[in-house]
Design a protein around this motif. Sequence first.
Motif, short mmCIF file in Angstrom:
data_model
loop_
_atom_site.label_atom_id
_atom_site.label_comp_id
_atom_site.label_asym_id
_atom_site.label_seq_id
_atom_site.Cartn_x
_atom_site.Cartn_y
_atom_site.Cartn_z
N PRO A 163 0.80 -1.08 0.04
CA PRO A 163 0.03 0.03 0.00
C PRO A 163 0.82 1.23 -0.03
N VAL A 164 0.20 2.43 -0.33
CA VAL A 164 1.04 3.64 -0.28
C VAL A 164 1.33 4.01 1.11
N GLN A 165 2.45 4.31 1.41
CA GLN A 165 3.05 4.21 2.90
C GLN A 165 2.70 5.71 3.68
N ARG A 166 3.01 6.80 2.76
CA ARG A 166 2.49 8.32 3.08
C ARG A 166 1.67 8.99 2.27
N ASN A 167 0.48 9.58 2.78
CA ASN A 167 -0.17 10.45 2.16
C ASN A 167 0.06 11.77 2.55
#
Length: 237
Positions: free
Chosen positions: A63-67
Amino acid sequence: MIVSPSNAASARRAGVRRSLLGLALLAAATAPSWGCAGAPAPAAGQARGSVPSLLGRSVIVFPVQRNMGVRGDATAEMVFALEGPGEGPDWLLPAELERVLAQSPGLDAPLENLPVDVFLQAQVNRIGDPIYGVLRRIGAVTDADLALLPVAVRPGTPVATEPGAEPDAPEEGAVPVEYVATLIEVRTGRVLWFGVEAGAAGAADDPGRLASAAEALARRLVPPRTMRAPLRLEPTR
């Protein structure tokens, strides 16, 4: 020479200590450490390394780690783009990874909140623990040899509209969305590719910005898509 039992026991203990020390030194020498250089992380459109052909390969997709302030579900948009038409790799997507890991609760392989901030601060040539250990453990149960680690999704640089620009050009101050991602070799922890892919600029509440950036990332990873041949039906007699 007669060796007393106490001396023999001391010798054995010393031998065990030397063996343990040797194993510890060997483990330290062979375990990959973080390999970083002082160069800053690249900006949008820039990259280091190259994306190998992924056709037919198994790729772990985290998954995308940082938004960093982007509206929308960055992981869902990325997954949708990666599953686009055409032949590509065997993506092991986050939902599938969660099912696999649920069957091995003792595996200790978290998918989210990994310590990826170093990718935003320096040039990373090889990852170390704990990310390397997570990759190896997931790779052992999936037989995947590559991993896509989306480090972050973030707003890009606002667009400066030139005088006389085309009517459909982005408005002054429109901002694109950027995916910061890296492709890693599971067995060695070597960073094969690291890049920043930006989509079309738009207003902050424009959901198309995120989708556009996800498509740009997908095109970078599988360029060009190998389209499947259309199904040919035999005429009925």
